[in-house]
Design a protein around this motif. Structure first.
Motif, PDB file in Angstrom:
ATOM      1  N   PRO A 328       0.348  -2.585   9.743  1.00 12.11           N
ATOM      2  CA  PRO A 328       1.435  -1.824   9.114  1.00 12.11           C
ATOM      3  C   PRO A 328       1.371  -1.929   7.594  1.00 12.11           C
ATOM      4  O   PRO A 328       1.072  -2.985   7.045  1.00 12.11           O
ATOM      5  CB  PRO A 328       2.696  -2.492   9.657  1.00 12.11           C
ATOM      6  N   VAL A 329       1.656  -0.839   6.916  1.00 10.08           N
ATOM      7  CA  VAL A 329       1.605  -0.845   5.458  1.00 10.08           C
ATOM      8  C   VAL A 329       2.594  -1.848   4.878  1.00 10.08           C
ATOM      9  O   VAL A 329       2.382  -2.395   3.796  1.00 10.08           O
ATOM     10  CB  VAL A 329       1.857   0.573   4.906  1.00 10.08           C
ATOM     11  N   GLY A 330       3.682  -2.117   5.604  1.00 11.89           N
ATOM     12  CA  GLY A 330       4.671  -3.072   5.110  1.00 11.89           C
ATOM     13  C   GLY A 330       4.438  -4.485   5.564  1.00 11.89           C
ATOM     14  O   GLY A 330       5.379  -5.277   5.633  1.00 11.89           O
ATOM     15  N   MET A 331       3.192  -4.856   5.850  1.00 12.11           N
ATOM     16  CA  MET A 331       2.902  -6.204   6.355  1.00 12.11           C
ATOM     17  C   MET A 331       3.205  -7.277   5.321  1.00 12.11           C
ATOM     18  O   MET A 331       3.357  -8.442   5.659  1.00 12.11           O
ATOM     19  CB  MET A 331       1.423  -6.288   6.767  1.00 12.11           C
ATOM     20  N   MET A 332       3.288  -6.925   4.063  1.00 15.92           N
ATOM     21  CA  MET A 332       3.599  -7.842   2.978  1.00 15.92           C
ATOM     22  C   MET A 332       4.033  -7.014   1.774  1.00 15.92           C
ATOM     23  O   MET A 332       3.911  -5.786   1.798  1.00 15.92           O
ATOM     24  CB  MET A 332       2.375  -8.721   2.639  1.00 15.92           C
ATOM     25  N   PRO A 333       4.558  -7.644   0.740  1.00 10.62           N
ATOM     26  CA  PRO A 333       5.068  -6.846  -0.390  1.00 10.62           C
ATOM     27  C   PRO A 333       3.986  -5.998  -1.053  1.00 10.62           C
ATOM     28  O   PRO A 333       2.939  -6.498  -1.459  1.00 10.62           O
ATOM     29  CB  PRO A 333       5.611  -7.917  -1.352  1.00 10.62           C
ATOM     30  N   VAL A 334       4.245  -4.708  -1.182  1.00  8.05           N
ATOM     31  CA  VAL A 334       3.322  -3.786  -1.839  1.00  8.05           C
ATOM     32  C   VAL A 334       3.610  -3.802  -3.343  1.00  8.05           C
ATOM     33  O   VAL A 334       4.750  -3.649  -3.759  1.00  8.05           O
ATOM     34  CB  VAL A 334       3.494  -2.353  -1.287  1.00  8.05           C
ATOM     35  N   SER A 335       2.566  -3.974  -4.141  1.00  7.07           N
ATOM     36  CA  SER A 335       2.759  -3.982  -5.594  1.00  7.07           C
ATOM     37  C   SER A 335       2.436  -2.629  -6.223  1.00  7.07           C
ATOM     38  O   SER A 335       2.987  -2.288  -7.274  1.00  7.07           O
ATOM     39  CB  SER A 335       1.920  -5.068  -6.250  1.00  7.07           C
ATOM     40  N   SER A 336       1.535  -1.847  -5.588  1.00  6.46           N
ATOM     41  CA  SER A 336       1.215  -0.530  -6.147  1.00  6.46           C
ATOM     42  C   SER A 336       0.445   0.275  -5.113  1.00  6.46           C
ATOM     43  O   SER A 336      -0.172  -0.268  -4.192  1.00  6.46           O
ATOM     44  CB  SER A 336       0.394  -0.654  -7.438  1.00  6.46           C
ATOM     45  N   VAL A 337       0.484   1.597  -5.289  1.00  2.00           N
ATOM     46  CA  VAL A 337      -0.326   2.526  -4.504  1.00  2.00           C
ATOM     47  C   VAL A 337      -1.083   3.390  -5.500  1.00  2.00           C
ATOM     48  O   VAL A 337      -0.492   3.962  -6.407  1.00  2.00           O
ATOM     49  CB  VAL A 337       0.545   3.403  -3.589  1.00  2.00           C
ATOM     50  N   THR A 338      -2.404   3.476  -5.331  1.00  2.00           N
ATOM     51  CA  THR A 338      -3.256   4.161  -6.301  1.00  2.00           C
ATOM     52  C   THR A 338      -4.025   5.274  -5.627  1.00  2.00           C
ATOM     53  O   THR A 338      -4.693   5.055  -4.605  1.00  2.00           O
ATOM     54  CB  THR A 338      -4.252   3.182  -6.957  1.00  2.00           C
ATOM     55  N   ARG A 339      -3.932   6.472  -6.202  1.00  2.00           N
ATOM     56  CA  ARG A 339      -4.708   7.603  -5.715  1.00  2.00           C
ATOM     57  C   ARG A 339      -5.945   7.750  -6.595  1.00  2.00           C
ATOM     58  O   ARG A 339      -5.850   8.002  -7.786  1.00  2.00           O
ATOM     59  CB  ARG A 339      -3.868   8.884  -5.756  1.00  2.00           C
ATOM     60  N   VAL A 340      -7.114   7.559  -5.999  1.00  2.00           N
ATOM     61  CA  VAL A 340      -8.373   7.548  -6.749  1.00  2.00           C
ATOM     62  C   VAL A 340      -8.816   8.981  -7.034  1.00  2.00           C
ATOM     63  O   VAL A 340      -8.746   9.831  -6.155  1.00  2.00           O
ATOM     64  CB  VAL A 340      -9.464   6.794  -5.957  1.00  2.00           C
TER      65      VAL A 340
END
Length: 340
Positions: A328-340
């Motif tokens: 799951p994407v929420g498995m731990m705190p997300v600090s950022s999402v980057t679109r390459v």
């Protein structure tokens, strides 16, 4: 590297939540700092597993420092080679220039050692005086240009040698850093294995089942995304089931940032090596707008990274002993999402 934690329910709308195991890590940390990494009689499976989680997190941070030091080593090797090549070419220019100056001096010596301008003034052939005077001026300009070229080359070779010496010194520092970070990683992983071995068999088994294997899961629906993001995701899916190997960049094994770099390389995109650098390799977007192929960095220091796969899932290389899989994407705190 946290997939051993109990995951939150998948989905972007629920946000990012810290699991029970993560909350227990603070309790285990104080004990672990002062005591050997083994489960004592007063420890619960939750605190022991939280301590293992903390050790894996610290090992992953050290792994990314190791990756950065290795990347710097490669950069310094290239700089040393370029500086040495430049010095060798410049030395050849110096040798040729010195030979030319030597031939000029030899010609003057063979003429009797008389200054050419004096010899011209004493000439008994006034009809060719102007032609010879013009030739003498050209010869003087040639000598001046040759001397200038020699001085320039000598400065250049001194600079190249200084750059090579500085790069060699930096290379030695990077080698020492690689060795130091390697010892740190191996020590953390050894402590985690020791602590895991002290857990009851049932707890060890539940630790490994804390999230899904990926190979047994139906891939999430990818949904819309950029062409290169979807290409990178297809490559990452080919790595499902391959083992986590710290410091590895594939194709047989991967650490978290190694998987991202390899997957995007298959899509024709060059990413930097470390998760901290990868988070800045494109445009940051909100988690709620994540698309397949986006890079999802975890923890405030971005010491773990995965790829959004759609359907509230990421694909990543979790931790030693686990394979590349979905979580799951929420498995731990997300600090950022980057679109390459």
């Amino acid at each position: 590297m946290v997939s051993h934690r109990r995951p939150t329910r998948p989905g972007l709308n629920r946000g990012v939540r810290v699991t029970v195991l993560s909350a227990a890590a603070a309790t285990a940390a104080a004990t672990l700092n002062a005591a050997p990494a083994s489960a004592g009689p007063g420890d619960t499976p939750e605190t022991a597993r939280a301590a293992v989680d903390r050790l894996y997190g610290e090992a992953e941070r050290a792994t990314e420092r190791y990756n950065a030091a290795r990347e710097n080593m490669d950069r310094m090797r290239g700089k040393v080679a370029r500086a040495q090549d430049s010095a060798a070419r410049t030395q050849q220019d110096i040798n040729e220039t010195r030979a030319l100056l030597g031939s000029m001096a030899g010609a003057q010596y063979r003429s009797g050692g008389i200054d050419p301008s004096v010899a011209l003034l004493l000439s008994s052939d006034p009809d060719t005086y102007l032609d010879r005077a013009a030739a003498l001026d050209r010869a003087g300009e040639r000598r001046a240009l040759t001397l200038h070229k020699l001085r320039t080359a000598q400065r250049k070779i001194a600079q190249s040698r200084a750059e090579a010496a500085g790069a060699l010194a930096a290379l030695e520092r990077d080698r020492a850093a690689v060795a130091r970070h390697k010892r740190t990683v191996e020590g953390k992983l050894a402590a985690a294995r020791h602590l895991l071995s002290s857990l009851p068999a049932a707890d060890r088994a539940s630790f490994g089942r804390a999230s899904r294997s990926g190979r047994e899961e139906t891939p999430p629906e990818a949904g819309p995304g950029s062409a290169r993001g979807l290409a990178a995701l297809r490559a990452a899916r080919q790595a499902l089931g391959r083992p986590y190997v710290w410091g590895a960049g594939g194709p047989a094994g991967f650490d978290c940032s190694g998987l991202m770099q390899w997957a995007y390389a298959q899509a024709g995109v060059a990413l930097p090596r470390t998760s901290q650098a990868q988070r800045y390799a494109g445009r940051m977007v909100p988690l709620s707008q994540a698309q397949p192929g986006d890079l999802v960095a975890y923890r405030a220091d971005a010491s773990h990274i995965g790829m959004y796969a759609g359907g509230g899932q990421v694909i990543h290389a979790p931790y030693p002993g686990a394979s590349v899989r979905y979580d799951p994407v929420g498995m731990m705190p997300v600090s950022s999402v980057t679109r390459v």
